[in-house]
Design a protein around this motif. Structure first.
Motif, PDB file in Angstrom:
ATOM      1  N   LYS A 190      -2.070   2.109  -6.014  1.00 24.48           N
ATOM      2  CA  LYS A 190      -0.690   1.978  -6.157  1.00 24.48           C
ATOM      3  C   LYS A 190       0.167   3.093  -5.799  1.00 24.48           C
ATOM      4  CE  LYS A 190       2.559   1.663 -10.094  1.00 24.48           C
ATOM      5  NZ  LYS A 190       2.509   2.129 -11.591  1.00 24.48           N
ATOM      6  N   ASN A 244       6.707   5.165  -3.458  1.00 20.97           N
ATOM      7  CA  ASN A 244       6.251   4.304  -4.516  1.00 20.97           C
ATOM      8  C   ASN A 244       7.294   4.017  -5.441  1.00 20.97           C
ATOM      9  OD1 ASN A 244       4.153   3.238  -6.523  1.00 20.97           O
ATOM     10  ND2 ASN A 244       3.876   5.342  -7.488  1.00 20.97           N
ATOM     11  N   SER A 287       1.174   7.781  -8.661  1.00 21.49           N
ATOM     12  CA  SER A 287       0.109   7.027  -9.080  1.00 21.49           C
ATOM     13  C   SER A 287      -1.056   7.263  -7.970  1.00 21.49           C
ATOM     14  CB  SER A 287       0.633   5.600  -8.715  1.00 21.49           C
ATOM     15  OG  SER A 287       1.873   5.448  -9.189  1.00 21.49           O
ATOM     16  N   ASP A 288      -2.065   6.492  -8.237  1.00 31.16           N
ATOM     17  CA  ASP A 288      -3.459   6.921  -7.775  1.00 31.16           C
ATOM     18  C   ASP A 288      -3.365   6.791  -6.075  1.00 31.16           C
ATOM     19  OD1 ASP A 288      -3.228   4.016  -7.807  1.00 31.16           O
ATOM     20  OD2 ASP A 288      -5.278   3.670  -8.844  1.00 31.16           O
ATOM     21  N   ASP A 309       2.387   9.252 -13.211  1.00 31.14           N
ATOM     22  CA  ASP A 309       2.686   7.692 -13.323  1.00 31.14           C
ATOM     23  C   ASP A 309       2.289   7.725 -14.827  1.00 31.14           C
ATOM     24  OD1 ASP A 309       2.318   5.161 -13.878  1.00 31.14           O
ATOM     25  OD2 ASP A 309       1.689   4.747 -11.864  1.00 31.14           O
ATOM     26  N   GLU A 335      -0.492   5.465 -16.398  1.00 33.36           N
ATOM     27  CA  GLU A 335      -1.856   5.826 -16.214  1.00 33.36           C
ATOM     28  C   GLU A 335      -2.240   6.506 -17.576  1.00 33.36           C
ATOM     29  OE1 GLU A 335      -2.526   8.010 -12.833  1.00 33.36           O
ATOM     30  OE2 GLU A 335      -2.355   6.159 -11.579  1.00 33.36           O
TER      31      GLU A 335
END
Ligand code: 3HC
Length: 728
Positions: free
Chosen positions: A12, A30, A37-38, A74, A77
Motif C-alpha cells: 500500500k 499514498n 503504509s507498508d 497508517d 494498520e
C-alpha cells in the motif's frame, strides 16, 4: 525530464525516486494524505539505500505528493500484525545517512510524518504546511521518536504542550518554535538547492538526537512535568495516553543515552497500543469519516458551491451558526425581524470574538477579518443571492413554515434552505416551499460555534445534491456531521430521552442528584444529567407541559415540583442544586430532599440504596437499547454514527468510543442480560431488549455487524411514512 522510479508499490503506497541536480528526491505517494503504509516504508527504505549507493547523489530530499507531506503512521494498520520494515528501521536509515537529508514539508506533517522530518538533518516548510503530533487523539503517543526528538529541538515544555494537546501548528509557528529551519515559497526547488549547498559545504549536518542542551536544562526541576500533568487532568480527563506521554518526556529529560529514552518510548507506546482506549478512539477516528458518507448517495454526486450564506434569527443559535460560516471564510448575512434583537445578537457575536482575542486564540486583525464577513439587516431582499439559508428561530412549526414560504419567494431558486430544528418535522417544512428537494435539517448544538456535532436531517424529498452539499459544508465548518432520518427526536435527543428518564427515576427510587451525577461523571460523561438539566433550565419542559395542559409523566414529577417552587436551575441559582452568585459550581440542595421523598411516597415507590453501578448501567444501557432501535428503523445509518453523535454532542467520553462501542466492549449478550435484570427490578418496559440486540446476542455478533441500511427489511424507511411516529 528525470527518470522516476516507483519503489514499494507492490504494497500500500509507494515512494517515487528521482535524481535532480545530484539530489535524490524521495516523494511519498499514498493518496490522499500519504500515511506511512507498508509500501511507503519499503519505498523509503529502498530509496535511502539507493541514494546512499549512488555516487552521483550528493544529498537527499524527502517530500510528499499532493497536499500532504505525510499524515503519520497508517492508522488502519494498528492492531494488525505489521508487515515489512518498521518505522524505526526506516528512520534509522534516514538519521544515519552518510549524505545530508532535507525534509521538504510541502503540506501537512502529522504524527509519524513530523517524526520523519525530525530524523532529517534539516527541515524546510512551505508557507501552507502545518504540523503536529496528534497521536494522543487516537489514544497513542508519538512512538517513532517524537517524544525524544521534539523536546531536544524545542524544549520539553513546548513539546509537552504540543503532544498533549495534539494541536496542529502553522509553518510560521513551527519556525518560531524552531521545529523547522526555513520557510519557503517554492518548496521543492528551494529544498533541492539547500540540500546541494549543504552537501558541498564543510558544515556538520546536525542530528536532532544529539541536541541535548534543552533537555539537560530541564533536569532537576519538576515544574515542566507538574504543569503537563495539570494540563492533562484539565483537558484529557480519564485518558490513558497523556500519562504515558509525560513519562516519555521525563525519560527524554533524564536519560543521557538517547537510545535508552527511545526504548522507554517504545515500551510506553506498546502499552497504549494494547489499551482498550486506543481501539475506542481509532474507532471514532474512522467512525467520523464513515458517518460523513451517506450510504445511497454516490461519491461522485455533484456538489453545489457554497460561497455565501444567510442565517434567519440572531439569537444564541443563529449567532453561533453565523460564526461557524464566518470562521470557515464564508460571508454570512443575518436576518432578524426585530432591530433590537439584531443589534443585541450582533453585539454578542462581537463580544465572542473579542473574548477570543483576549484569550490569545486570534489576534485583532483576524477578528476584524472574520467579523467583517458577518453582515445583517431586517430585509429578506438582502439575501436573495445567497447559496444557503439556515433558519434558526425558536421551535414552532407554524412560524418555521411561514418563514420557509417567504424564503422560497425571496431567495434564488437554486439555494438550499435548511432548518436548525431540533425536533420538528422537516417534511412539513419542506412542503411549504416549491423546492422540497432543496430543503434539509441542519441541527446544530449549542453553542453552535463550539460544539462539533451537526445532525443533518434527511427529508423525504431532500435530493442527493442537497445532502452531499450539506455534508461537505459540515466538513468545511469543522463539524462532525451525521445524517438522521426525519423522525421524532432525530438521533441524539431521542436517545437522550431514555437516559434522562432513567436519571429521574433513580432519583425517585432513592438516589440523590449528586450521586447520579458523580457516578456518570466517574464513568466519563463530561456533565451529569442533573447538572445538565440545571444548565438547560428546568422550566422549559414544565412550561411546555403547562401550555399543553399535560400532566407531568412520573419521571418529570420532581422536575415540575421544583419549578412550582421557583427552582428553575442555574438561571435563578437554584434547581437540583444551589449556586452561589456568579458561580456555576453546584452545591447540594438538602432542602429538595423532602420533595424527592414525598413524590416517591405519593407514587408508591419505596426508596432504597442504589449503587453507582446500577446508576451507570441504567442510564447508559438505555442509550444503547434506544440506539439499537433507531438503527433497526434506519433512522441512523450505522451504529458508529450514534457514537459520533454522543461524543460530539452529548459529552460522552471519547475514550470509551461512544455508547454503541461501549456495548460491544461489554458484549451484546451481557448487555441483553443486564437489560433483562433491570426490567425485572424496575418493571419498566423500556428495558425490554430491542429485537436487534436480541438477534446480535443470539448470533454472538457486535453492533457494527448490524447489516447496512440497504440490506435491511426497513430499507424503504427513508421514504416510508411508517418510520417513527410522526407525532412532532
Ligand atoms: N492513516 C490511514 N488513513 C488515514 C490517515 C492515516 N494516518 N489519515 C487520514 N487517513 C484517511 C482517512 O481515513 C480518509 O479516508 P477515507 O477517504 O477512506 O474516509 C482519508 O485519509 C482522508 O482523510 P480526511 O477525510 O480526514 O481528510 P482531511 O483532509 O479532512 O484531513 C488529516 C486530513 C488532517 C490528515 C486527517 O485525516 C487526520 O487528522 N489524520 C490523522 C493524522 C494522525 O493522527 N496522524 C498520526 C497517526 S499515528 C502515528 O503517526 C503513530 C506514530 O507516532 C508511530
Amino acid at each position: 525530464m528525470h527518470l522516476q522510479i516507483i519503489l514499494g508499490s507492490q504494497m500500500k503506497g509507494a515512494v517515487l525516486y528521482e535524481v535532480i541536480n545530484n539530489v535524490a528526491v524521495l516523494t511519498v505517494d499514498n493518496p490522499p494524505v500519504n500515511p506511512l503504509s507498508d509500501g511507503v516504508r519499503q519505498g523509503a527504505f529502498d530509496g535511502m539505500v539507493r541514494a546512499e549507493e549512488d555516487p552521483n547523489v550528493k544529498a537527499i530530499v524527502i517530500t510528499g505528493k499532493g497536499r500532504a507531506f505525510i499524515a503519520g503512521a497508517d492508522i488502519s494498520e494498528f492492531g494488525g500484525t505489521g508487515e515489512g520494515h518498521s518505522l524505526n528501521e526506516v528512520f534509522r536509515k534516514i538519521e544515519f545517512s552518510s549524505k545530508p537529508v532535507v525534509a521538504a514539508i510541502n503540506g501537512l506533517a502529522l504524527g509519524g510524518g513530523l517524526e520523519t522530518a525530525l530524523c532529517c538533518n534539516y527541515r524546510i516548510a512551505s508557507k501552507e504546511a502545518f504540523m503536529g503530533l496528534p497521536e494522543v487523539n487516537l489514544g497513542l503517543l508519538p512512538g517513532a521518536g517524537g517524544t525524544q526528538r521534539l523536546p531536544r529541538l524545542i524544549g520539553p515544555s513546548e513539546a509537552l504542550k504540543m503532544i498533549i494537546s495534539g494541536a496542529h501548528i502553522s509553518a510560521n509557528k513551527a519556525y518560531s518554535l524552531g521545529v523547522v529551519d526555513l520557510i519557503s515559497d517554492n518548496i521543492l526547488e528551494d529544498s533541492i538547492k539547500f540540500a546541494l549547498d549543504k552537501a558541498q559545504s564543510a558544515d556538520h549536518h546536525p542530528k536532532v538526537r544529539d541536541l541535548n542542551e534543552k533537555v539537560i536544562e530541564a533536569r532537576g526541576s519538576d515544574n515542566v512535568l507538574i504543569e503537563a500533568k495539570a494540563l492533562a487532568a484539565k483537558t484529557r480527563k480519564g485518558q490513558f495516553a497523556p500519562g504515558q506521554i509525560i513519562k516519555c518526556i521525563e525519560a527524554a529529560i533524564d536519560c543521557d543515552d538517547f537510545d535508552e529514552g527511545l526504548k522507554k518510548e517504545g515500551e510506553y507506546f506498546l502499552e497504549c497500543l494494547l489499551h482498550p482506549q486506543r481501539e475506542a478512539m481509532i474507532h471514532i477516528f474512522f467512525g467520523e469519516r464513515a458517518a460523513s458518507k451517506i450510504v445511497d448517495v454516490p461519491k461522485e454526486t455533484q456538489l453545489k458551491k457554497i460561497s455565501s450564506a444567510a442565517v434567519i434569527g440572531s439569537g444564541t443559535m443563529g449567532g453561533g451558526i453565523a460564526m461557524c460560516f464566518a470562521n470557515a471564510g464564508i460571508p454570512v448575512h443575518i436576518i432578524d425581524q426585530d432591530a433590537n434583537n439584531l443589534k443585541r445578537g450582533i453585539g454578542v457575536i462581537e463580544a465572542n470574538y473579542s473574548y477570543m482575542v483576549k484569550r490569545g486564540r486570534i489576534n485583532e486583525d483576524q477578528k476584524n477579518s472574520v467579523f467583517g464577513l458577518i453582515t445583517s439587516s431586517l430585509n429578506y431582499e438582502d439575501i436573495k443571492n445567497v447559496d444557503i439559508v439556515v433558519e434558526a428561530v425558536y421551535e414552532n412549526l407554524e412560524l418555521k413554515t411561514s418563514i420557509f414560504k417567504s424564503l422560497d419567494e425571496h431567495v434564488n431558486s437554486d439555494a438550499i434552505l435548511a432548518s436548525n430544528t431540533s425536533g420538528l418535522d422537516i417534511d412539513s417544512i419542506a412542503q411549504a416551499t416549491n423546492r422540497p428537494e432543496k430543503v434539509v435539517g441542519t441541527h446544530f448544538f449549542s453553542p453552535a460555534n463550539i460544539m462539533r456535532l451537526l445532525e443533518v436531517v434527511r427529508g423525504d424529498a431532500s435530493s442527493h445534491e442537497t445532502l452531499a452539499t450539506v455534508m461537505s459544508l459540515g466538513k468545511k465548518l469543522k463539524k462532525a456531521s451525521v445524517v438522521s432520518l426525519n423522525a421524532p427526536g432525530f438521533i441524539g435527543n431521542r436517545m437522550l430521552s431514555g437516559y434522562t428518564t432513567q436519571a429521574n427515576m433513580l432519583l425517585l427510587e432513592g438516589a440523590l442528584p449528586h450521586q447520579v451525577d458523580q457516578a456518570l461523571e466517574s464513568f466519563g460523561m463530561s456533565m451529569g444529567p442533573f447538572r445538565m438539566l440545571d444548565l438547560v433550565g428546568l422550566d422549559l419542559g414544565w412550561r411546555a407541559r403547562k401550555l399543553g395542559g399535560k400532566d407531568a409523566p412520573l419521571a418529570s414529577k420532581i422536575n415540575d415540583e421544583l419549578c412550582e417552587q421557583g427552582r428553575f436551575g442555574q438561571k435563578n441559582s437554584k434547581g437540583f442544586y444551589n449556586y452561589s452568585e456568579g458561580s456555576r459550581a453546584p452545591n447540594p440542595a438538602p432542602e429538595n430532599e423532602d420533595v424527592y421523598r414525598r413524590i416517591s411516597a405519593n407514587n408508591g415507590i419505596e426508596r432504597r440504596d442504589i449503587s453507582d453501578e446500577e446508576i451507570v448501567d441504567r442510564c447508559i444501557l438505555s442509550l444503547v437499547n434506544e440506539g439499537a432501535q433507531i438503527l433497526s428503523e434506519g433512522v441512523a445509518q450505522r451504529a458508529v454514527d450514534m457514537d459520533v453523535v454522543y461524543i460530539n454532542g452529548y459529552g460522552f467520553p471519547i475514550w470509551r468510543g461512544g455508547p454503541m462501542h461501549h456495548a460491544n466492549t461489554l458484549g451484546i449478550k451481557e448487555v441483553v442480560e443486564r437489560l433483562n435484570k433491570y426490567k425485572v427490578l424496575t418493571k419498566d418496559a423500556s428495558f425490554t431488549p430491542s429485537k436487534m440486540l436480541l438477534e446480535l446476542a443470539a448470533n454472538g455478533k457486535k453492533l457494527e455487524n448490524a447489516p447496512e441500511i440497504n440490506d435491511r427489511e426497513e430499507k424503504l424507511a427513508f421514504n416510508s411514512p411508517s418510520v417513527g411516529n410522526k407525532n412532532f
